[in-house]
Design an enzyme around this catalytic site. Structure first.
Site, PDB file in Angstrom:
ATOM      1  N   GLU A   1      40.186  23.633   6.779  1.00  0.00           N
ATOM      2  CA  GLU A   1      38.768  23.965   6.721  1.00  0.00           C
ATOM      3  C   GLU A   1      38.007  22.859   5.990  1.00  0.00           C
ATOM      4  O   GLU A   1      37.961  22.856   4.748  1.00  0.00           O
ATOM      5  CB  GLU A   1      38.569  25.279   5.969  1.00  0.00           C
ATOM      6  CG  GLU A   1      39.244  26.456   6.616  1.00  0.00           C
ATOM      7  CD  GLU A   1      38.490  27.741   6.318  1.00  0.00           C
ATOM      8  OE1 GLU A   1      38.112  28.416   7.272  1.00  0.00           O
ATOM      9  OE2 GLU A   1      38.255  28.044   5.136  1.00  0.00           O
TER      10      GLU A   1
ATOM     11  N   HIS B   1      41.100  29.254  -0.577  1.00  0.00           N
ATOM     12  CA  HIS B   1      39.861  29.055   0.189  1.00  0.00           C
ATOM     13  C   HIS B   1      38.908  28.170  -0.625  1.00  0.00           C
ATOM     14  O   HIS B   1      38.846  28.280  -1.851  1.00  0.00           O
ATOM     15  CB  HIS B   1      39.210  30.412   0.480  1.00  0.00           C
ATOM     16  CG  HIS B   1      38.105  30.306   1.488  1.00  0.00           C
ATOM     17  ND1 HIS B   1      36.858  29.836   1.161  1.00  0.00           N
ATOM     18  CD2 HIS B   1      38.085  30.548   2.823  1.00  0.00           C
ATOM     19  CE1 HIS B   1      36.103  29.813   2.252  1.00  0.00           C
ATOM     20  NE2 HIS B   1      36.833  30.239   3.271  1.00  0.00           N
TER      21      HIS B   1
HETATM   22  C1  PEP Z   1      35.089  30.158   6.106  1.00  0.00           C
HETATM   23  O1  PEP Z   1      34.394  30.487   5.175  1.00  0.00           O
HETATM   24  O2  PEP Z   1      36.324  30.182   6.017  1.00  0.00           O
HETATM   25  C2  PEP Z   1      34.432  29.733   7.341  1.00  0.00           C
HETATM   26  C3  PEP Z   1      35.108  29.041   8.193  1.00  0.00           C
HETATM   27  O3  PEP Z   1      33.123  30.091   7.473  1.00  0.00           O
HETATM   28  P1  PEP Z   1      32.186  29.837   8.754  1.00  0.00           P
HETATM   29  O4  PEP Z   1      32.966  30.225   9.969  1.00  0.00           O
HETATM   30  O5  PEP Z   1      31.011  30.709   8.532  1.00  0.00           O
HETATM   31  O6  PEP Z   1      31.849  28.387   8.754  1.00  0.00           O
END
Ligand code: PEP
Length: 366
Positions: free
Chosen positions: A279, A140
């Site tokens: 992400e 992450h």
């Molecule tokens: C995350 O931290 O993996 C994430 C996607 O956070 P958020 O949905 O708050 O942007």
């Protein structure tokens, strides 16, 4: 979020994926039909929720999602909440109490790669497996990048790159038998008066570089994947570019590096145990804007094509690639409409029962 037409405008809750004319498509599948892809909606609670609050939150989410068996639901409490939640989400209880199937998965937010030993504060895949964890998030961006600034690697490097620290080290090294001559020569060069400006420039450069980047490396992520898969845990592998890389048009080269390195340790047999979460770091967290639908589509197609390159078309069509970055009830349907998206990794919205339940219920009218 700006809308764009994908090749497939209908939102499916179960589907097969096909590649025709160099494009990926979803084809609706009957719920429960063997081989169909089930979206995966995973909530990452990060460092929030004491164990009992986690159970209370889960109870509220599942209450709103009664009888939903066509998608996979993931809950990732902090390590301290895993055991309590594992006791609560036992399949028999979920079936009788909420009419759910075996589609609620317990996720850990991280793992270490050694199985035991002198690693204070770390937790091994064996330990996670023993308390009923199904899947583990690895890589992450909070850990890859952001933690660097909290752990202070940058300032500890900066403290060592001063004239007095290096001169002292140099003295000790010179007094030692067998010291590395090149190291001595480099230190002599750096402490020389005429090179003081160079030393302070180097210090500032490294401090700046490490502040945002001294988290987990691609190498440690590789080791974690290997260890988790070796213990029978499924892996949710996070990847994504930061704002700087996006602005410098380096998104694809960075993802290429992150993913090729990660998959180097994943055999063709084990790849079905890996879920990818794209992400973009700049889209994560309170106040950030999610990526546009075009950006998500483009990157998901890139990742899927990379997997096709590594493992062939069949694996590429079946591997689940999630999107993460400000997924909310009001954008989940558009995101799930994208032909390459198989679910979401949700941060902030997963802490609110109504919001996360709406995300799980995407595309349902009631
Ligand atoms: C995350 O931290 O993996 C994430 C996607 O956070 P958020 O949905 O708050 O942007």
């Amino acid at each position: 979020m700006k809308k764009t037409a994908d090749s497939n405008p209908k939102v499916y809750r179960n589907y097969f994926r096909q590649r025709t004319a160099n494009q990926w498509h979803k084809i609706e599948a009957e719920v429960g039909i063997p081989g169909a892809i089930r979206p995966f909606l995973a909530g990452n609670w990060k460092m929030n929720m004491i164990p009992l609050s986690g159970v209370a939150l889960t109870a509220r989410i599942l209450d709103i999602c009664r009888g939903i068996r066509d998608v996979d639901i993931g809950l990732a409490p902090p390590h301290t909440g895993l055991s309590t939640l594992a006791d609560y989400i036992k399949p028999d209880f979920l079936r009788t109490e909420y009419g759910l199937g075996r589609n609620v998965f317990l996720l850990a937010q991280d793992t270490f790669f050694e199985s035991k030993g002198a690693f204070t504060g770390e937790i091994s895949p064996e330990m996670l497996g023993a308390i009923g964890v199904d899947r583990v998030i690895i890589g992450h961006s909070d850990r890859r990048a952001n933690l660097g600034k909290y752990y202070g690697f940058a300032s500890s490097v900066a403290r060592r790159l001063t004239d007095s620290f290096l001169s002292d080290k140099l003295k000790k090294l010179k007094a030692k038998d067998g010291a590395d001559a090149q190291v001595i020569a480099t230190l002599e060069y750096l402490v020389a008066k005429e090179n003081h400006e160079l030393l302070s420039g180097l210090t500032r450069f490294l401090e700046e570089e490490l502040r945002e980047r001294a988290g987990e490396s691609d190498q440690s992520i590789q080791l974690k994947i290997q260890a988790a898969l070796g213990q029978g845990l499924q892996v949710i592998l996070c990847c994504g570019e930061n704002r700087e890389a996006r602005l410098a048009n380096e998104t694809f080269s960075l993802l290429d590096r992150q993913l090729r390195m990660a998959f180097e340790v994943v055999s063709p047999r084990a790849v079905s145990e890996v879920i990818i979460a794209y992400e973009p770091v700049w889209a994560i967290g309170e106040g950030a804007k999610p990526a546009t639908l075009e950006q998500i589509k483009e990157v998901h197609d890139f990742i899927r094509n990379l997997i096709m390159d590594l493992y062939g078309e069949q694996t590429a069509s079946n591997i689940r690639i999630l999107y993460g970055g400000n997924v909310k009830p009001d954008n989940i349907v558009d995101i799930m409409n994208i032909s390459g998206v198989d679910g979401a990794l949700v941060g902030g919205a997963s802490l609110k029962a109504n919001d996360f339940a709406s995300i799980i219920r995407f595309g349902l009218n009631t």
